[in-house]
Write an enzyme that holds these catalytic residues in place. Sequence first.
Site, short mmCIF file in Angstrom:
data_model
loop_
_atom_site.label_atom_id
_atom_site.label_comp_id
_atom_site.label_asym_id
_atom_site.label_seq_id
_atom_site.Cartn_x
_atom_site.Cartn_y
_atom_site.Cartn_z
N LYS A 54 0.91 -1.14 0.15
CA LYS A 54 -0.03 0.01 -0.03
C LYS A 54 0.80 1.26 0.13
CE LYS A 54 -4.56 -1.60 1.51
NZ LYS A 54 -5.77 -1.36 2.36
N LYS A 60 -3.61 -11.19 -6.79
CA LYS A 60 -4.74 -11.54 -6.20
C LYS A 60 -6.03 -10.62 -6.48
CE LYS A 60 -4.57 -8.79 -2.23
NZ LYS A 60 -4.72 -8.58 -0.82
N LYS A 114 -10.13 -5.20 -6.33
CA LYS A 114 -10.94 -4.00 -6.78
C LYS A 114 -10.10 -3.09 -7.85
CE LYS A 114 -10.69 -0.64 -3.31
NZ LYS A 114 -9.40 -0.97 -2.63
P1 TYM Z 1 -9.67 -6.94 3.26
O1 TYM Z 1 -10.48 -6.07 3.50
O2 TYM Z 1 -8.54 -6.61 2.25
O3 TYM Z 1 -10.12 -8.39 2.57
C1 TYM Z 1 -11.21 -9.04 3.59
C2 TYM Z 1 -11.09 -10.39 3.52
O4 TYM Z 1 -11.21 -10.97 2.13
C3 TYM Z 1 -10.02 -11.70 1.79
N1 TYM Z 1 -9.72 -11.44 0.61
C4 TYM Z 1 -9.16 -12.51 -0.46
N2 TYM Z 1 -9.46 -13.95 -0.28
C5 TYM Z 1 -9.09 -14.68 -1.43
N3 TYM Z 1 -8.91 -14.16 -2.50
C6 TYM Z 1 -8.70 -12.68 -2.75
N4 TYM Z 1 -8.29 -12.17 -3.85
C7 TYM Z 1 -8.99 -11.93 -1.52
N5 TYM Z 1 -9.10 -10.53 -1.59
C8 TYM Z 1 -9.44 -10.28 -0.17
C9 TYM Z 1 -8.96 -11.38 2.90
O5 TYM Z 1 -8.14 -12.20 3.04
C10 TYM Z 1 -9.90 -10.97 3.99
O6 TYM Z 1 -10.23 -12.30 5.05
N6 TYM Z 1 -7.03 -6.32 7.52
C11 TYM Z 1 -7.99 -6.89 6.98
C12 TYM Z 1 -9.32 -6.57 7.57
C13 TYM Z 1 -9.44 -6.68 8.77
C14 TYM Z 1 -9.67 -7.87 9.59
C15 TYM Z 1 -9.71 -7.56 10.97
C16 TYM Z 1 -9.55 -9.19 9.31
C17 TYM Z 1 -9.54 -5.44 9.93
N7 TYM Z 1 -9.41 -6.04 10.97
C18 TYM Z 1 -9.51 -8.42 12.03
C19 TYM Z 1 -9.77 -10.20 10.18
C20 TYM Z 1 -10.07 -9.67 11.60
C21 TYM Z 1 -8.20 -6.54 5.24
O7 TYM Z 1 -7.61 -5.52 4.88
O8 TYM Z 1 -9.00 -7.35 4.66
#
Ligand code: TYM
Length: 332
Positions: free
Chosen positions: A114, A196, A199
Amino acid sequence: MDEKKVMLSGIQPSGDLHLGNYLGAIKNWVDRTDEFDNYYFMADMHTITVRQNPADLRRRTLEQLAQYIACGLDPDKNTLFIQSHVHQHAELGWVLQCYTMFGELSRMTQFKDKSAKHKENINGGLFTYPSLMAADILLYQPDFVPVGEDQKQHCELTRDIAQRFNSIYGDVFKIPEPYIPKAGARVMGLTAPDSKMSKSMPEGCVFLMEKPEDIQRKFKRAITDSDTENCVRYDPAAKPGVANLMSIYSAVTGKSYETIEQEFGGCGYGKFKPAVGDAVVECLRPIREEATRILADKAYLESVYKAGAEKASYVANKTLRKVYKKIGFVAR
Ligand code: TYM
């Protein structure tokens, strides 16, 4: 009776939910609803580590809640809440920043990615994001954190922070396990099977609310492979595009790679790609229809997130009081 184990996870409302979020995370949450005591939230505080349009952030947060429910997260069985409504996240987040090392934060790949993407805004929050994520998790003493593969590193740091804290103050935090699905843990972009799905690549990303014809178009144009074999076979190293489509198809239909090979092995990519598209369209159709219906009922959504915040605050507060006492803050 034994108490149920606890599951917790969150998603940033930084964009519309996509197939990666669904297969990597949400589907896994829904499949295990009855077994666990569940907490799922909209991680709006994390989202502002990158500049947001305020009206869009507000809209997407509510849309995300409607989509959580439409995916099958029944608010009677899952505590659904908005992160910023539970002030204990910010409070424990600060405490845990003081137990997270600069070197640890510097090694986080999400920070590296990022900060490379948003060179004009490498703010402190982007850097200390994992301490807030550790707080999100540890407040609820969960056993499991169901996430996609890309969040494994943050979950491991959460465990390290919790262990560090416990080694000084005794058993304050339960040490949680990441819970990563077998199929769908890393859904790759349809136009770029080496990155991966996210968006930021609109043509390679399938959104949950997208129209069936757009989903079909994206699958028909999905990159397969440059080999001449034209055969559906699971070989991620040699055929990453086909392997990605197979893992999507497997996650959506529950079929094994072997069964998929038997079904499509002889027919080439021309038949396989639209079949994956059809399976995804049919999987997302009820979600899209239900989310549209729920989103129109603002009073219902408000009742869900208010009740969710109340329950979440109660649980989070217990952990926060314990932490404040251990570190030496005077009780209120
Ligand atoms: P975030 O918002 O980027 O993504 C949310 C969830 O979707 C999964 N994910 C994917 N899984 C498979 N293939 C993909 N292409 C893909 N893109 C996204 C992510 O692994 C995630 O599970 N930091 C976290 C959000 C967060 C969080 C937390 C998660 C904040 N606090 C506490 C768990 C517990 C994040 O940026 O995910």
